[in-house]
Design a protein around this motif. Structure first.
Motif, PDB file in Angstrom:
ATOM      1  N   ILE A  38       0.986  -1.399   0.262  1.00 55.64           N
ATOM      2  CA  ILE A  38       0.253   0.279   0.229  1.00 55.64           C
ATOM      3  C   ILE A  38       0.454   1.303   0.179  1.00 55.64           C
ATOM      4  O   ILE A  38       0.726   2.214  -0.579  1.00 55.64           O
TER       5      ILE A  38
ATOM      6  N   GLY B 247       2.300   1.453  -3.916  1.00 54.75           N
ATOM      7  CA  GLY B 247       1.537   2.159  -4.494  1.00 54.75           C
ATOM      8  C   GLY B 247       1.255   3.555  -4.239  1.00 54.75           C
ATOM      9  O   GLY B 247       0.106   3.830  -5.063  1.00 54.75           O
TER      10      GLY B 247
ATOM     11  N   ASP C 256       1.476   5.967  -7.120  1.00 56.63           N
ATOM     12  CA  ASP C 256       0.717   5.384  -8.662  1.00 56.63           C
ATOM     13  C   ASP C 256      -0.484   6.748  -8.982  1.00 56.63           C
ATOM     14  O   ASP C 256      -1.474   6.275  -8.117  1.00 56.63           O
ATOM     15  N   GLU C 257      -0.454   7.344  -9.854  1.00 52.75           N
ATOM     16  CA  GLU C 257      -1.351   7.616  -9.906  1.00 52.75           C
ATOM     17  C   GLU C 257      -2.463   7.169 -10.609  1.00 52.75           C
ATOM     18  O   GLU C 257      -3.774   7.374 -10.428  1.00 52.75           O
ATOM     19  N   ASN C 258      -2.382   6.226 -11.328  1.00 52.98           N
ATOM     20  CA  ASN C 258      -3.407   5.578 -11.838  1.00 52.98           C
ATOM     21  C   ASN C 258      -3.985   5.106 -10.900  1.00 52.98           C
ATOM     22  O   ASN C 258      -5.669   4.827 -11.064  1.00 52.98           O
ATOM     23  N   ARG C 259      -4.168   4.908  -9.554  1.00 54.51           N
ATOM     24  CA  ARG C 259      -5.210   4.423  -8.654  1.00 54.51           C
ATOM     25  C   ARG C 259      -5.477   5.756  -7.887  1.00 54.51           C
ATOM     26  O   ARG C 259      -4.437   6.702  -7.056  1.00 54.51           O
ATOM     27  N   SER C 260      -6.691   5.181  -7.669  1.00 55.80           N
ATOM     28  CA  SER C 260      -7.725   6.351  -7.152  1.00 55.80           C
ATOM     29  C   SER C 260      -6.847   6.593  -5.229  1.00 55.80           C
ATOM     30  O   SER C 260      -7.013   5.199  -4.629  1.00 55.80           O
ATOM     31  N   ALA C 261      -6.875   7.619  -4.928  1.00 58.02           N
ATOM     32  CA  ALA C 261      -6.484   7.721  -3.327  1.00 58.02           C
ATOM     33  C   ALA C 261      -7.528   7.558  -2.585  1.00 58.02           C
ATOM     34  O   ALA C 261      -7.284   6.586  -1.659  1.00 58.02           O
ATOM     35  N   GLU C 262      -8.685   7.329  -2.976  1.00 58.84           N
ATOM     36  CA  GLU C 262      -9.537   6.857  -1.865  1.00 58.84           C
ATOM     37  C   GLU C 262      -9.487   5.156  -2.216  1.00 58.84           C
ATOM     38  O   GLU C 262      -9.928   5.218  -0.576  1.00 58.84           O
ATOM     39  N   ASN C 263      -9.537   4.377  -2.947  1.00 58.55           N
ATOM     40  CA  ASN C 263      -9.096   3.470  -3.059  1.00 58.55           C
ATOM     41  C   ASN C 263      -7.785   2.385  -1.930  1.00 58.55           C
ATOM     42  O   ASN C 263      -7.512   1.805  -0.534  1.00 58.55           O
ATOM     43  N   VAL C 264      -7.803   3.103  -1.841  1.00 57.26           N
ATOM     44  CA  VAL C 264      -6.097   3.122  -1.526  1.00 57.26           C
ATOM     45  C   VAL C 264      -6.070   3.397   0.285  1.00 57.26           C
ATOM     46  O   VAL C 264      -6.112   2.431   0.774  1.00 57.26           O
TER      47      VAL C 264
ATOM     48  N   GLU D 274      -8.217   0.814   1.339  1.00 55.33           N
ATOM     49  CA  GLU D 274      -7.197  -0.299   1.946  1.00 55.33           C
ATOM     50  C   GLU D 274      -6.587  -0.687   2.831  1.00 55.33           C
ATOM     51  O   GLU D 274      -6.551  -1.485   3.923  1.00 55.33           O
TER      52      GLU D 274
END
Length: 435
Positions: A236, A239, A242-250, A253
């Motif tokens: 976590i 990652g 990583d701009e491609n991943r949503s910060a809210e989703n990260v 997690e």
């Protein structure tokens, strides 16, 4: 002096200092000691069950019944002197009798604690000791020769204590009957009180050693769980860039892992805190014995340093690792929340820009509508005025077309000026309300 002068708990607190005195006994003597602990949530156990278990023992041997409110008991049960204590997590019961058994460490020495009575205990046995107290021979080597047949060489400790007034020996092993054996040899001139204190410190040393090592199994279980969580936490954190991943989703997690870490902290905090406290008591009891080396034999501090301290370091290491992972997850959470706030600020900025564009479009549309309104109102105003003034124009010989042409600019300017006045008053009223 009036009792109103004293704090309500003053006498109770002073009496607590003298509530658990060390026993007094004369050598030779034998001591049987047991400690019981509830496997789970022992600190919140029903203590009335402990007293009921003690009452069963005293009634069986014709002793005085204990007070249900007391946390300690001393009494005579036949040829035994019984000492019972209730502690935060466990209860202890020590029975002392004069003389030594026919055979060294014969199980009959602990017969007062029958197997049936121990099986009926509210908790499970965490410590059980047989201690033989004998007179020290003139040549201490004779005592060493005797204990060589009683204890295993591996783990055997034998030390002088209290400025070479007594010898303590034991191997910290459990025999086939479930007892851990210790021998104490005292000089003939050693008083009953000092003998009792040596015995008391020895049984406390073993009891708190056993209780403190309960944290070792918890530490191992925790380490296995942290081994599962640490790669997830590391992934976590790695990652997060990583701009491609949503910060809210990260962040979601991370919250799952953080919740698990906090749950582990809640489950283990009491046991780890108790382990630290009990370890300090163990070392304090060893220091209180003031041990010195006996003919090159292993000392208690050496045994604890080699066998006991590594277990305590394992517990502290697991506790520190858990604390470190919680701190890492908190820092990562703060960074992610900052990233989420930045992204939301950017979204809000875009939303405001869209609202500004919409407001500008609405303003333009409003101006257009106002212009059309002026034309429409002027059109109807000119029509009405032309109908009203046409008879007068016909009388004075003015053509209708010229009349309408003359009325049109007057009507347009009048309607425009009227709407401008209305809009100005609305703006002034809005400004006063803002103030």
């Amino acid at each position: 002096m009036s009792s109103d002068t004293d704090h309500p708990q003053r006498y109770a607190l002073v009496n607590e200092l003298h509530a658990r005195p060390s026993p007094r006994l004369k050598a030779p003597a034998t001591c049987a000691f047991v400690a019981f602990k509830e496997p789970r949530d022992a600190a919140n156990r029903d203590r009335s069950r402990d007293v009921a278990h003690l009452t069963e023992l005293t009634e069986r041997h014709g002793g005085q019944r204990p007070d249900p409110q007391d946390s300690h008991y001393q009494g005579k049960l036949g040829r035994y002197d019984l000492k019972w204590e209730s502690h935060t997590e466990f209860v202890t019961c020590m029975a002392m009798t004069p003389g030594l058994p026919i055979r060294p460490f014969d199980p009959s020495a602990g017969a007062i604690f029958s197997q049936e009575w121990q099986d009926n205990a509210p908790g499970k046995r965490i410590a059980a000791m047989l201690v033989q107290i004998d007179i020290l021979p003139e040549d201490p080597q004779d005592a060493l020769n005797r204990i060589g047949d009683w204890f295993a060489r591996d783990g055997l400790t034998a030390v002088w204590v209290l400025d070479e007034m007594a010898v303590i020996a034991g191997d910290f092993r459990i025999d086939s009957n479930g007892w851990m054996r210790f021998a104490i040899f005292v000089r003939p001139e050693l008083g009953e009180g000092r003998i009792g204190r040596i015995l008391h410190r020895l049984v406390e040393l073993e009891t708190y050693r056993a209780i403190s090592m309960l944290g070792l199994d918890r530490a191992r279980l925790l380490s296995r769980r942290l081994n599962e969580l640490e790669p997830r936490l590391s992934a976590i954190v790695e990652g997060m860039s990583d701009e491609n991943r949503s910060a809210e989703n990260v962040l979601q997690e991370l919250l799952t892992v953080s919740a698990e870490l906090e749950s582990q902290a809640v489950q283990h905090s009491f046991r780890f805190g108790a382990t630290t406290a009990y370890e300090a008591i163990v070392m304090d009891r060893i220091n209180a014995l003031r041990e010195t080396r006996l003919y090159g034999r292993q000392m208690l501090t050496e045994f604890m340093r080699r066998r006991y301290k590594p277990a305590m370091r394992t517990v502290k290491s697991a506790e520190e690792r858990l604390r470190s992972m919680i701190e890492r997850s908190n820092r990562a959470g703060e960074l992610l929340r900052t990233r989420v706030d930045v992204e939301r600020s950017a979204q809000n900025q875009l939303l405001l820009e869209r609202m500004d564009r919409r407001a500008d479009l609405q303003l333009r549309l409003q101006h257009t509508v106002e212009g059309l309104s002026v034309v429409a109102i002027s059109y109807y105003a000119v029509g009405l005025l032309s109908y009203a003034l046409y008879p007068l124009a016909a009388r004075i010989g003015v053509d209708k077309a010229y009349l309408i042409a003359a009325l049109t600019p007057i009507a347009v300017l009048t309607v425009w000026w009227g709407m401008w006045r209305i809009k100005r008053r609305l703006h002034q009223t809005h400004d006063r309300n803002d103030l």
